[in-house]
Write a protein that holds these residues in place. Structure first.
Motif, short mmCIF file in Angstrom:
data_model
loop_
_atom_site.label_atom_id
_atom_site.label_comp_id
_atom_site.label_asym_id
_atom_site.label_seq_id
_atom_site.Cartn_x
_atom_site.Cartn_y
_atom_site.Cartn_z
N HIS A 231 -91.14 -113.38 -24.33
CA HIS A 231 -92.21 -113.33 -25.32
C HIS A 231 -93.58 -113.33 -24.66
CE1 HIS A 231 -92.96 -117.72 -24.81
NE2 HIS A 231 -91.65 -117.79 -24.67
N VAL A 239 -95.20 -112.67 -29.84
CA VAL A 239 -94.36 -111.49 -30.04
C VAL A 239 -93.18 -111.58 -29.09
CG1 VAL A 239 -94.25 -108.97 -30.02
CG2 VAL A 239 -96.40 -110.12 -30.62
N VAL A 279 -89.82 -104.81 -30.29
CA VAL A 279 -90.41 -106.15 -30.37
C VAL A 279 -90.01 -106.82 -31.68
CG1 VAL A 279 -92.39 -105.50 -28.94
CG2 VAL A 279 -92.55 -105.34 -31.44
N PRO A 281 -92.26 -109.48 -33.93
CA PRO A 281 -93.39 -110.39 -34.15
C PRO A 281 -92.91 -111.66 -34.84
CG PRO A 281 -93.87 -108.17 -34.94
CD PRO A 281 -92.40 -108.23 -34.67
N TRP A 292 -95.15 -101.15 -34.40
CA TRP A 292 -95.80 -102.46 -34.59
C TRP A 292 -97.24 -102.43 -34.11
CZ3 TRP A 292 -97.45 -105.45 -30.35
CH2 TRP A 292 -98.08 -106.65 -30.71
#
Length: 306
Positions: A231, A239, A279, A281, A292
């Protein structure tokens, strides 16, 4: 042989299945059911599910205490086999089976003694992974080794993929050792060389440092995927990075600088960028990284790690 088997996660299942095909499994010891998913539904461990499928007796225990020891002793096992059970085997249980306990560990001992050998090896950038079967002793992963071998793991494998490969190969290695113990040919040798420690991963281990070279950033990504998860922060929001690879041939970016291409986000490191393709979020579902970024971006100067 008459065996008691102790294990909990998916990585222990191949060894259980392999031993059950050739030996008398007197009992399978595993951790109690755990809450999983958003609804926190109590779910049997992967080893418990496999044992039920195989029709084997199951003992669920959070601790191998006096009660568990008494129940195991009553089974009169010849050998104990443990693979990632998640708890300690202490005396008098350690000496309860006639031939003690052996442990399948996913490293080339004495390297990476501890709870997260595969993950720590990947984070460290080790070129070689392997598995060892050793005699269980009170000290952590310090017993004499019956057998060890390196295992071919894909160069881009994340920790879960690497562990799956090691688990299958380790099952065969353990079966060979058990056969040797049964016929009296197995010989264990003391561990030699410098020991390293593989501490359990925590959430903070997943934080990517964009000031490191891309090789180190990618090594950490592989080692912490899927748990605890790689992350970063962007604009103060966390994220999770689900899919990434070094962006070979891409122009250099400043550490943390973000640039969108058609298929990926390029994030700068101390050397060449990392290409991030998927990813998640915080509080949202997983999604394409470029999609994103296009919906999130509020400033062209926004950076990862900020």
């Amino acid at each position: 042989m008459r065996i008691v088997f102790a294990g909990t996660p998916t990585a222990a299942v191949p060894t259980l299945r392999t031993l059950a095909a050739s030996h008398d499994i007197a009992a399978v010891i595993t951790r109690p059911d755990a809450p999983l998913g958003r609804k926190r539904v109590l779910t049997p461990s992967p080893v418990a599910q496999a044992a039920e499928e195989l029709g084997l007796p199951i003992l669920k225990a959070a601790l191998l205490d006096d009660e568990a020891t008494g129940r195991i002793a009553a089974l009169r096992p010849e050998l104990g086999v443990i693979v990632a059970y998640g708890g300690l085997v202490r005396e008098p249980l350690l000496s309860t089976p006639d031939r003690g306990w052996i442990n399948l560990h996913f490293s080339l001992l004495p390297q990476w003694r501890g709870a997260a050998p595969v993950q720590r090896a990947l984070i460290a950038g080790d070129d070689v992974l392997g598995a060892s079967v050793f005699q269980l002793v009170p000290a952590l992963d310090a017993g004499d080794v019956f057998a060890a071998r390196t295992v071919d793991v894909p160069m881009d494998a994340t920790a879960d993929v690497a562990l799956d490969v090691l688990a299958e190969d380790g099952a065969r290695l353990t079966a060979d050792v058990v056969a040797g113990i049964a016929d009296g040919t197995a010989v264990a040798q003391p561990q030699g060389g410098e020991a390293t420690t593989a501490a359990k991963l925590v959430f903070e281990d997943g934080a990517l440092d964009w000031n490191e070279p891309v090789a180190a950033v990618y090594a950490r990504f592989r080692g912490v995927t899927p748990e605890p998860g790689a992350h970063t922060t962007v604009g103060g929001l966390r994220v999770k990075i689900l899919a990434a690879a070094p962006a070979d041939g891409a122009d250099a970016l400043e550490p943390g600088e973000i640039a969108a291409t058609k298929n990926a986000l390029l994030i700068g490191t101390a050397t060449t960028p990392l290409a991030v393709s998927r990813v998640q979020p915080a509080g949202k579902p997983a999604m394409n990284a470029v999609d994103w970024w296009r919906g999130f971006r509020s400033s062209d100067t926004m950076r990862a790690g900020s």
